[in-house]
Design a protein around this motif. Sequence first.
Motif, PDB file in Angstrom:
ATOM      1  N   THR A 110       0.860  -1.182   0.000  1.00  0.00           N
ATOM      2  CA  THR A 110       0.000   0.000   0.000  1.00  0.00           C
ATOM      3  C   THR A 110       0.895   1.230   0.000  1.00  0.00           C
ATOM      4  OG1 THR A 110      -1.655  -1.204   1.274  1.00  0.00           O
ATOM      5  CG2 THR A 110      -1.865   1.186   1.206  1.00  0.00           C
ATOM      6  N   VAL A 111       0.643   2.158  -0.945  1.00  0.00           N
ATOM      7  CA  VAL A 111       1.482   3.348  -1.106  1.00  0.00           C
ATOM      8  C   VAL A 111       0.602   4.599  -1.017  1.00  0.00           C
ATOM      9  CG1 VAL A 111       3.087   4.574  -2.622  1.00  0.00           C
ATOM     10  CG2 VAL A 111       3.050   2.074  -2.612  1.00  0.00           C
ATOM     11  N   PHE A 112       1.005   5.543  -0.190  1.00  0.00           N
ATOM     12  CA  PHE A 112       0.334   6.841  -0.071  1.00  0.00           C
ATOM     13  C   PHE A 112       0.872   7.738  -1.175  1.00  0.00           C
ATOM     14  CE2 PHE A 112       0.335  11.003   2.549  1.00  0.00           C
ATOM     15  CZ  PHE A 112      -0.850  11.417   1.964  1.00  0.00           C
ATOM     16  N   ARG A 113       0.027   8.068  -2.162  1.00  0.00           N
ATOM     17  CA  ARG A 113       0.458   8.861  -3.316  1.00  0.00           C
ATOM     18  C   ARG A 113       0.239  10.360  -3.138  1.00  0.00           C
ATOM     19  NH1 ARG A 113       4.247   6.374  -5.722  1.00  0.00           N
ATOM     20  NH2 ARG A 113       3.614   4.335  -6.400  1.00  0.00           N
ATOM     21  N   ASP A 114      -0.948  10.742  -2.667  1.00  0.00           N
ATOM     22  CA  ASP A 114      -1.242  12.169  -2.617  1.00  0.00           C
ATOM     23  C   ASP A 114      -2.441  12.409  -1.712  1.00  0.00           C
ATOM     24  OD1 ASP A 114      -0.940  14.835  -3.192  1.00  0.00           O
ATOM     25  OD2 ASP A 114      -1.778  14.723  -5.200  1.00  0.00           O
ATOM     26  N   PHE A 115      -2.600  13.656  -1.304  1.00  0.00           N
ATOM     27  CA  PHE A 115      -3.773  14.046  -0.533  1.00  0.00           C
ATOM     28  C   PHE A 115      -4.324  15.334  -1.111  1.00  0.00           C
ATOM     29  CE2 PHE A 115      -6.264  15.823   2.896  1.00  0.00           C
ATOM     30  CZ  PHE A 115      -6.948  14.708   3.341  1.00  0.00           C
ATOM     31  N   ASP A 116      -5.605  15.332  -1.461  1.00  0.00           N
ATOM     32  CA  ASP A 116      -6.283  16.505  -1.989  1.00  0.00           C
ATOM     33  C   ASP A 116      -6.980  17.193  -0.818  1.00  0.00           C
ATOM     34  OD1 ASP A 116      -7.898  18.381  -3.234  1.00  0.00           O
ATOM     35  OD2 ASP A 116      -8.589  17.016  -4.797  1.00  0.00           O
ATOM     36  N   LYS A 117      -6.400  18.307  -0.351  1.00  0.00           N
ATOM     37  CA  LYS A 117      -6.942  18.995   0.824  1.00  0.00           C
ATOM     38  C   LYS A 117      -8.309  19.604   0.554  1.00  0.00           C
ATOM     39  CE  LYS A 117      -2.620  20.181   3.073  1.00  0.00           C
ATOM     40  NZ  LYS A 117      -1.756  21.256   3.562  1.00  0.00           N
ATOM     41  N   LYS A 118      -8.514  20.106  -0.659  1.00  0.00           N
ATOM     42  CA  LYS A 118      -9.798  20.745  -0.981  1.00  0.00           C
ATOM     43  C   LYS A 118     -10.954  19.757  -0.928  1.00  0.00           C
ATOM     44  CE  LYS A 118      -7.880  24.355  -3.903  1.00  0.00           C
ATOM     45  NZ  LYS A 118      -7.804  24.917  -5.257  1.00  0.00           N
ATOM     46  N   ARG A 119     -10.754  18.566  -1.445  1.00  0.00           N
ATOM     47  CA  ARG A 119     -11.816  17.554  -1.464  1.00  0.00           C
ATOM     48  C   ARG A 119     -11.748  16.597  -0.284  1.00  0.00           C
ATOM     49  NH1 ARG A 119     -12.157  14.695  -7.100  1.00  0.00           N
ATOM     50  NH2 ARG A 119     -10.401  13.676  -6.145  1.00  0.00           N
ATOM     51  N   GLY A 120     -10.640  16.622   0.465  1.00  0.00           N
ATOM     52  CA  GLY A 120     -10.488  15.710   1.604  1.00  0.00           C
ATOM     53  C   GLY A 120     -10.346  14.268   1.163  1.00  0.00           C
ATOM     54  N   ILE A 121      -9.548  14.033   0.108  1.00  0.00           N
ATOM     55  CA  ILE A 121      -9.417  12.696  -0.468  1.00  0.00           C
ATOM     56  C   ILE A 121      -7.956  12.257  -0.451  1.00  0.00           C
ATOM     57  CG2 ILE A 121      -9.597  11.361  -2.605  1.00  0.00           C
ATOM     58  CD1 ILE A 121     -12.112  12.907  -3.244  1.00  0.00           C
ATOM     59  N   ALA A 122      -7.722  11.049   0.064  1.00  0.00           N
ATOM     60  CA  ALA A 122      -6.392  10.440   0.037  1.00  0.00           C
ATOM     61  C   ALA A 122      -6.312   9.506  -1.168  1.00  0.00           C
ATOM     62  CB  ALA A 122      -6.140   9.658   1.315  1.00  0.00           C
ATOM     63  N   LYS A 123      -5.210   9.597  -1.905  1.00  0.00           N
ATOM     64  CA  LYS A 123      -4.984   8.720  -3.057  1.00  0.00           C
ATOM     65  C   LYS A 123      -3.975   7.655  -2.648  1.00  0.00           C
ATOM     66  CE  LYS A 123      -6.052  12.397  -6.236  1.00  0.00           C
ATOM     67  NZ  LYS A 123      -5.574  13.304  -7.268  1.00  0.00           N
ATOM     68  N   LEU A 124      -4.437   6.408  -2.676  1.00  0.00           N
ATOM     69  CA  LEU A 124      -3.631   5.275  -2.236  1.00  0.00           C
ATOM     70  C   LEU A 124      -3.530   4.252  -3.367  1.00  0.00           C
ATOM     71  CD1 LEU A 124      -5.448   4.926   1.163  1.00  0.00           C
ATOM     72  CD2 LEU A 124      -3.140   5.800   0.852  1.00  0.00           C
ATOM     73  N   ASP A 125      -2.332   3.798  -3.633  1.00  0.00           N
ATOM     74  CA  ASP A 125      -2.118   2.747  -4.631  1.00  0.00           C
ATOM     75  C   ASP A 125      -1.912   1.430  -3.906  1.00  0.00           C
ATOM     76  OD1 ASP A 125      -2.282   4.591  -6.653  1.00  0.00           O
ATOM     77  OD2 ASP A 125      -0.118   4.794  -6.901  1.00  0.00           O
ATOM     78  N   VAL A 126      -2.501   0.379  -4.454  1.00  0.00           N
ATOM     79  CA  VAL A 126      -2.335  -0.968  -3.909  1.00  0.00           C
ATOM     80  C   VAL A 126      -1.747  -1.833  -5.010  1.00  0.00           C
ATOM     81  CG1 VAL A 126      -3.523  -2.989  -2.987  1.00  0.00           C
ATOM     82  CG2 VAL A 126      -4.231  -0.706  -2.279  1.00  0.00           C
ATOM     83  N   TYR A 127      -0.628  -2.478  -4.698  1.00  0.00           N
ATOM     84  CA  TYR A 127       0.056  -3.371  -5.632  1.00  0.00           C
ATOM     85  C   TYR A 127       0.123  -4.753  -5.004  1.00  0.00           C
ATOM     86  CZ  TYR A 127       1.876   1.053  -7.484  1.00  0.00           C
ATOM     87  OH  TYR A 127       1.999   2.317  -7.989  1.00  0.00           O
ATOM     88  N   ILE A 128       0.002  -5.787  -5.838  1.00  0.00           N
ATOM     89  CA  ILE A 128       0.137  -7.154  -5.334  1.00  0.00           C
ATOM     90  C   ILE A 128       1.182  -7.872  -6.172  1.00  0.00           C
ATOM     91  CG2 ILE A 128      -0.993  -9.378  -4.988  1.00  0.00           C
ATOM     92  CD1 ILE A 128      -3.581  -7.866  -4.481  1.00  0.00           C
ATOM     93  N   LYS A 129       2.169  -8.452  -5.482  1.00  0.00           N
ATOM     94  CA  LYS A 129       3.202  -9.252  -6.138  1.00  0.00           C
ATOM     95  C   LYS A 129       2.795 -10.710  -6.035  1.00  0.00           C
ATOM     96  CE  LYS A 129       8.011 -10.631  -5.957  1.00  0.00           C
ATOM     97  NZ  LYS A 129       7.746 -12.053  -5.775  1.00  0.00           N
ATOM     98  N   ASP A 130       2.668 -11.350  -7.171  1.00  0.00           N
ATOM     99  CA  ASP A 130       2.268 -12.757  -7.237  1.00  0.00           C
ATOM    100  C   ASP A 130       2.846 -13.342  -8.522  1.00  0.00           C
ATOM    101  OD1 ASP A 130       1.023 -15.209  -6.919  1.00  0.00           O
ATOM    102  OD2 ASP A 130      -0.926 -14.501  -7.597  1.00  0.00           O
ATOM    103  N   ASP A 131       4.123 -13.682  -8.502  1.00  0.00           N
ATOM    104  CA  ASP A 131       4.818 -14.116  -9.710  1.00  0.00           C
ATOM    105  C   ASP A 131       4.261 -15.403 -10.309  1.00  0.00           C
ATOM    106  OD1 ASP A 131       6.476 -11.937  -9.599  1.00  0.00           O
ATOM    107  OD2 ASP A 131       8.052 -12.989  -8.497  1.00  0.00           O
ATOM    108  N   ASN A 132       3.831 -16.334  -9.478  1.00  0.00           N
ATOM    109  CA  ASN A 132       3.385 -17.632  -9.975  1.00  0.00           C
ATOM    110  C   ASN A 132       1.871 -17.820  -9.941  1.00  0.00           C
ATOM    111  OD1 ASN A 132       5.992 -18.531 -10.632  1.00  0.00           O
ATOM    112  ND2 ASN A 132       6.369 -19.003  -8.484  1.00  0.00           N
ATOM    113  N   LEU A 133       1.147 -16.717  -9.918  1.00  0.00           N
ATOM    114  CA  LEU A 133      -0.319 -16.727 -10.024  1.00  0.00           C
ATOM    115  C   LEU A 133      -0.977 -17.661  -9.012  1.00  0.00           C
ATOM    116  CD1 LEU A 133      -0.521 -16.809 -13.910  1.00  0.00           C
ATOM    117  CD2 LEU A 133      -0.496 -14.810 -12.422  1.00  0.00           C
ATOM    118  N   LYS A 134      -0.655 -17.457  -7.746  1.00  0.00           N
ATOM    119  CA  LYS A 134      -1.225 -18.289  -6.677  1.00  0.00           C
ATOM    120  C   LYS A 134      -2.565 -17.762  -6.180  1.00  0.00           C
ATOM    121  CE  LYS A 134       2.315 -21.045  -6.311  1.00  0.00           C
ATOM    122  NZ  LYS A 134       2.238 -22.444  -6.658  1.00  0.00           N
TER     123      LYS A 134
END
Length: 150
Positions: A110-134
Amino acid sequence: MSRAFIGVIFVALTLLQGGSIKWKYKYRFELKKDQTAKVVITFRDKSIRLRDGIFTLRWTLYKNRALTLFSSYQKVESQHILYKGYRLRSFETQLVPVGSLLVDRVYLLTVFRDFDKKRGIAKLDVYIKDDNLKILADFIDPNKKGKNVK
């Protein structure tokens, strides 16, 4: 060894590792305060005796450029304080327990990318590592209807 030399080696190893990661799933959540985002994790091989789980994520406070997040996965709840643009902007969640029969390292970042103060919105990226498709992952965004797999 000097500290500068050790620092250069550490940065080089970090860059090499970062370039080699292939993310199986990627999704960006834009959350208002106390909105809950979910990622439903299902294991493909039903013969493996691991519990499917739901990763949940919500934020409660943004102050002094720090975002306070709460997450949970398989009954383990955590609190994180993340800073945009710093080393402390992300955290990992192991999706497959250490010591399981699966050799692969399957985790969610989970990565915190940005925060929009005017709208009160946090932008969060979620990445999943799964090389062998488990696993299969379904992203449930509170701002959209249904499951959103990307």
